[in-house]
Design a protein around this motif. Structure first.
Motif, PDB file in Angstrom:
ATOM      1  N   GLN A 181      53.034  23.602  -7.872  1.00  9.24           N
ATOM      2  CA  GLN A 181      54.030  23.729  -6.810  1.00  9.24           C
ATOM      3  C   GLN A 181      53.360  24.097  -5.485  1.00  9.24           C
ATOM      4  O   GLN A 181      53.751  23.603  -4.422  1.00  9.24           O
ATOM      5  CB  GLN A 181      55.065  24.784  -7.187  1.00  9.24           C
ATOM      6  N   MET A 198      51.658  20.930  -4.092  1.00 13.59           N
ATOM      7  CA  MET A 198      52.635  19.965  -3.576  1.00 13.59           C
ATOM      8  C   MET A 198      53.305  20.462  -2.302  1.00 13.59           C
ATOM      9  O   MET A 198      53.615  19.680  -1.414  1.00 13.59           O
ATOM     10  CB  MET A 198      53.686  19.669  -4.651  1.00 13.59           C
ATOM     11  N   LYS A 204      55.070  18.108   0.769  1.00 11.85           N
ATOM     12  CA  LYS A 204      56.274  18.935   0.832  1.00 11.85           C
ATOM     13  C   LYS A 204      57.540  18.116   1.076  1.00 11.85           C
ATOM     14  O   LYS A 204      58.610  18.450   0.557  1.00 11.85           O
ATOM     15  CB  LYS A 204      56.113  19.982   1.943  1.00 11.85           C
ATOM     16  N   TYR A 245      58.494  16.028  -4.846  1.00 13.60           N
ATOM     17  CA  TYR A 245      58.423  17.489  -4.715  1.00 13.60           C
ATOM     18  C   TYR A 245      59.810  18.116  -4.824  1.00 13.60           C
ATOM     19  O   TYR A 245      59.996  19.137  -5.490  1.00 13.60           O
ATOM     20  CB  TYR A 245      57.786  17.852  -3.375  1.00 13.60           C
TER      21      TYR A 245
END
Length: 435
Positions: free
Chosen positions: A287, A290, A295, A300
């Motif tokens: 996370q 990404m 983003k 995502y």
């Protein structure tokens, strides 16, 4: 614990060490508010929720959110120490180095420092990219027309320097102060984050109105939950399974040796907070990547909807990882074959268990059972308090400070500090007795 503090201040040497420790911790807190040139702290907002960046912000006492000199603090050193400790088991040269006494430990410490700077450099780049994406970089601080690359490069160098300075502070506290310096720095950061959030709750109470009344109930619920969870953590952290060991009597010449009874203390939660840190770092790392590079993509957003914090799948995978890392780290810390061999070498035995392999199997069985209960406890603390706090509390900083990792760290460091004070007092008492 309070009696130990009172006794410590009565002893001049221990009292001076405590004041020196507090002074170094004060320097650390000042560095957590010292802004880094090139960062617009008003624009940047740390990630909310029980995520890696949110946890990092809580551990550093809000330094990450402030865009401060010690924004990443001691986190790279913690990760480097854990990784080096795991590599000493997996890589034979490092394992041999760890068994070479003081010289080997010094070389491993030096390797940990180098690896800390490497991790700090990589982590600083990721954080600077995050700041740049959120518009937090001030490109005019070093003069008009300065490129974002050079501003980011200077910020990265300053953040890495802050990590090196924090690491030096922690080692100095360990050498000339009281307790483990690294643990005390983390403890100070978490308590500071919680203190700032509690002050915000009191400010809402003073303002009054419906929000003030809600803040009163919020504060009461928070205190009740924290005390309850602290008691649970202290109870589990102090729980020990004592395996009785008997030593046979041996007569050599005119002297008798052995014939004593002792025990092997096996802690219920010997892994501490490490399985949770491993699990959360591994789960939030994709996370984090990404959010830095992809983003605004649909993938995502879909990933956050499925694997984001507080999602059912997130908690399910987190639980599995905590169990896996608990057993993995327990296998590294406790070696039943080696313990059984040492017991047999010194003429000891466990009543009803034959020496050798049966003893090793018996100890492994006990370790596996305790690790199972410890993994259940860590999973409970990692998930349930975060859910309850997110419902009861509105302040995300307070939720992060008293999340799973924060609770365990605060209690563990407080108990460790109390033991260090007791050992310091006992050592001074014996010196005075011998004189």
């Amino acid at each position: 614990m309070f009696q130990t503090l009172v006794n410590s201040f009565k002893n001049k040497t221990v009292r001076n060490k405590i004041f020196l420790t507090l002074f170094l911790l004060l320097i650390y807190r000042l560095g957590s508010w010292l802004p880094v040139p090139g960062i617009d702290a008003d624009v940047f907002t740390a990630t909310d929720g029980d995520t890696f960046l949110g946890l990092l912000n809580a551990i550093t006492g809000g330094a990450l959110q402030n865009g401060a000199f010690l924004a990443i603090g001691i986190a790279p050193y913690i990760n480097a120490s854990i990784i080096i400790q795991l590599l000493t088991v997996a890589i034979p040269p490092l394992e041999r180095l760890s068994k070479r006494g003081e010289e080997g430990r010094q070389k491993i410490t030096q390797l940990t420092r180098y690896f800390t700077l490497l991790l700090a450099f990589a982590q600083s780049i990721g954080i600077v990219i995050t700041w740049s994406n959120s518009g937090s970089l001030d490109l005019n601080v070093f003069g008009a027309g300065t490129s974002s690359f050079w501003v980011g490069f200077i910020v990265v160098v300053l953040l890495v320097g802050g990590t090196a300075f924090t690491m030096w502070l922690g080692e100095k506290i360990t050498d000339i102060g009281v307790g483990n310096g690294i643990s005390l720095l983390i403890f100070t950061g978490i308590i500071s984050s919680a203190g700032l959030a509690i002050v915000s709750i009191f400010s809402r109470i003073v303002k009054g109105g419906s929000d003030g009344n809600l803040a009163v109930f919020e504060l009461i619920g928070f205190i009740f939950l924290v005390v309850s969870i602290f008691l649970l953590v202290v109870f589990v952290d102090s729980s020990v399974r004592k395996v009785p060991i008997h030593y046979a009597k041996q007569i050599k010449g005119r002297k008798q040796y052995g014939g004593q009874n002792t025990h092997i203390p096996v802690k219920l939660n010997a892994n501490g907070v490490l399985p949770i840190i491993f699990a959360m770092s591994l789960l939030t790392f994709p996370q984090l990547l990404m959010s830095i590079f992809w983003k605004d993509t649909a993938f995502y957003n879909g990933y956050i909807n499925v694997m984001g914090p507080a999602k059912p799948l997130y908690y399910a995978i987190l639980s599995v990882l905590i169990f896996g890392f608990s057993y993995f780290y327990a296998a590294i810390q406790f070696n039943p074959e080696e313990v059984a061999r040492n017991i047999q070498t010194y003429g000891g035995f466990i009543q009803g268990i034959r020496p050798g392999k049966p003893t090793a199997d018996y100890l492994a069985k006990i370790s596996n059972r305790l690790t199972l209960f410890g993994a259940f406890f860590l999973t409970f603390v990692a998930i349930v308090p975060s859910i309850i706090f997110s419902i009861v509390l509105e302040d995300a900083q307070l939720v992060n400070a008293f999340s799973a990792t924060g609770l365990l760290i605060v209690v563990s460091v407080a108990l460790e500090f109390d033991k260090q004070l007791e050992s310091q007092l006992m050592m001074k008492h014996y010196k005075g007795f011998l004189k």
